[in-house]
Design a protein around this motif. Structure first.
Motif, PDB file in Angstrom:
ATOM      1  N   THR A   5     -54.738  -2.295  11.931  1.00 42.47           N
ATOM      2  CA  THR A   5     -55.849  -1.341  11.706  1.00 42.47           C
ATOM      3  C   THR A   5     -55.700  -0.819  10.309  1.00 42.47           C
ATOM      4  O   THR A   5     -54.718  -0.871   9.829  1.00 42.47           O
ATOM      5  CB  THR A   5     -55.685  -0.128  12.641  1.00 42.47           C
ATOM      6  N   SER A   6     -56.839  -0.437   9.900  1.00 37.81           N
ATOM      7  CA  SER A   6     -57.049   0.211   8.484  1.00 37.81           C
ATOM      8  C   SER A   6     -55.939   1.590   8.522  1.00 37.81           C
ATOM      9  O   SER A   6     -55.300   1.651   7.470  1.00 37.81           O
ATOM     10  CB  SER A   6     -58.444   0.699   8.187  1.00 37.81           C
ATOM     11  N   GLY A   7     -56.041   2.181   9.531  1.00 37.57           N
ATOM     12  CA  GLY A   7     -55.102   3.278   9.482  1.00 37.57           C
ATOM     13  C   GLY A   7     -53.531   3.063   9.364  1.00 37.57           C
ATOM     14  O   GLY A   7     -52.705   3.675   8.569  1.00 37.57           O
ATOM     15  N   ASN A   8     -53.163   1.901  10.133  1.00 42.09           N
ATOM     16  CA  ASN A   8     -51.759   1.599  10.046  1.00 42.09           C
ATOM     17  C   ASN A   8     -51.496   0.799   8.815  1.00 42.09           C
ATOM     18  O   ASN A   8     -50.532   1.392   8.179  1.00 42.09           O
ATOM     19  CB  ASN A   8     -51.441   0.505  11.214  1.00 42.09           C
ATOM     20  N   LEU A   9     -52.160  -0.134   8.301  1.00 36.82           N
ATOM     21  CA  LEU A   9     -52.020  -0.711   7.252  1.00 36.82           C
ATOM     22  C   LEU A   9     -51.985  -0.049   5.908  1.00 36.82           C
ATOM     23  O   LEU A   9     -51.201  -0.282   4.945  1.00 36.82           O
ATOM     24  CB  LEU A   9     -52.826  -2.159   6.987  1.00 36.82           C
ATOM     25  N   THR A  30     -59.751   1.327   1.637  1.00 41.98           N
ATOM     26  CA  THR A  30     -61.310   1.711   1.488  1.00 41.98           C
ATOM     27  C   THR A  30     -61.979   1.971   2.694  1.00 41.98           C
ATOM     28  O   THR A  30     -62.679   2.676   2.958  1.00 41.98           O
ATOM     29  CB  THR A  30     -62.068   0.361   0.790  1.00 41.98           C
ATOM     30  N   ILE A  31     -61.396   1.208   3.837  1.00 39.38           N
ATOM     31  CA  ILE A  31     -62.086   1.446   4.989  1.00 39.38           C
ATOM     32  C   ILE A  31     -61.629   2.884   5.763  1.00 39.38           C
ATOM     33  O   ILE A  31     -62.629   3.571   6.220  1.00 39.38           O
ATOM     34  CB  ILE A  31     -61.939   0.380   6.082  1.00 39.38           C
ATOM     35  N   GLU A  32     -60.425   3.101   5.442  1.00 38.69           N
ATOM     36  CA  GLU A  32     -59.765   4.305   5.692  1.00 38.69           C
ATOM     37  C   GLU A  32     -60.674   5.664   5.287  1.00 38.69           C
ATOM     38  O   GLU A  32     -60.679   6.553   5.883  1.00 38.69           O
ATOM     39  CB  GLU A  32     -58.534   4.416   5.606  1.00 38.69           C
ATOM     40  N   GLN A  33     -60.906   5.595   4.136  1.00 37.31           N
ATOM     41  CA  GLN A  33     -61.525   6.537   3.462  1.00 37.31           C
ATOM     42  C   GLN A  33     -63.087   6.746   3.628  1.00 37.31           C
ATOM     43  O   GLN A  33     -63.579   7.537   2.889  1.00 37.31           O
ATOM     44  CB  GLN A  33     -61.207   6.388   1.826  1.00 37.31           C
TER      45      GLN A  33
END
Length: 190
Positions: free
Chosen positions: A62-66, A93-96
């Motif tokens: 997931t974006s949060g994990n990676l 980028t996705i997480e933000q």
């Protein structure tokens, strides 16, 4: 399959010979994107090995994990430093919230490609693989995919294949080019 067999009898013979093929689908856009980046310029087998290692060593893709891992930690799963840096940057980028992968579902193909290629390390081929394997778009035949071109050359017994010829075949396949792509991949490895 029926439509393609009617539109292109040569491909139709291959479809009859090969029978119904199943395509691998990754509906989660982020994990599909990471998998596509991993798979750039390496074999499907190597990509699968790295993917398995990432899941074992890093956990959920997931974006949060990676985004919480360093590029070095991601690289240790068996990919190049450049890919590791790009995957980490894409996750951030996705997480933000700088790019919403969910929004891509409602956009036309070319807009999806434009948004995805704004990410580091994501070119047209990678975006097209997401259109095909994650978004399940019906008419994707990627010029950038060497196996698809090799499959076309084998199927039509061509020594060379230029972009104009490729496009003519794609026109025959439309609007179900994605199905043709799956058959061309298999043909390329026969």
């Amino acid at each position: 399959m029926e439509y393609l067999s009617q539109a292109d009898p040569i491909l139709g013979q291959a479809i009859t010979r090969l029978g119904k093929l199943e395509r691998k689908v990754m509906p989660d856009m982020f994990s599909a994107l990471v998998y596509a980046v991993i798979g750039q310029l390496i074999s499907a087998k190597a990509a699968g090995t790295v993917w398995g290692r990432m899941q074992r060593e890093l956990g959920e893709i997931t974006s949060g994990n990676l985004s919480g891992y360093t590029a070095e930690q991601i690289q240790s799963c068996g990919i190049t430093r450049r890919k590791a840096i790009n995957i980490r940057q894409i996750a951030r980028t996705i997480e933000q919230g700088e790019l919403s992968l969910d929004e891509l579902h409602s956009l036309p193909d070319e807009e999806v490609i434009a948004r995805l290629t704004s990410l580091p390390g994501v070119g047209r081929w990678t975006a097209e693989m997401l259109l095909l394997h994650a978004l399940q778009r019906p008419d994707v035949v990627s010029w950038g995919d060497i196996a698809i071109r090799r499959g076309m050359k084998k199927l039509y017994q061509l020594d060379q294949l230029d972009k104009a010829q490729f496009n003519r075949y794609c026109e025959k396949y439309a609007p179900v080019g994605s199905v043709a792509s799956i058959y061309l991949w298999v043909i390329s490895f026969e």
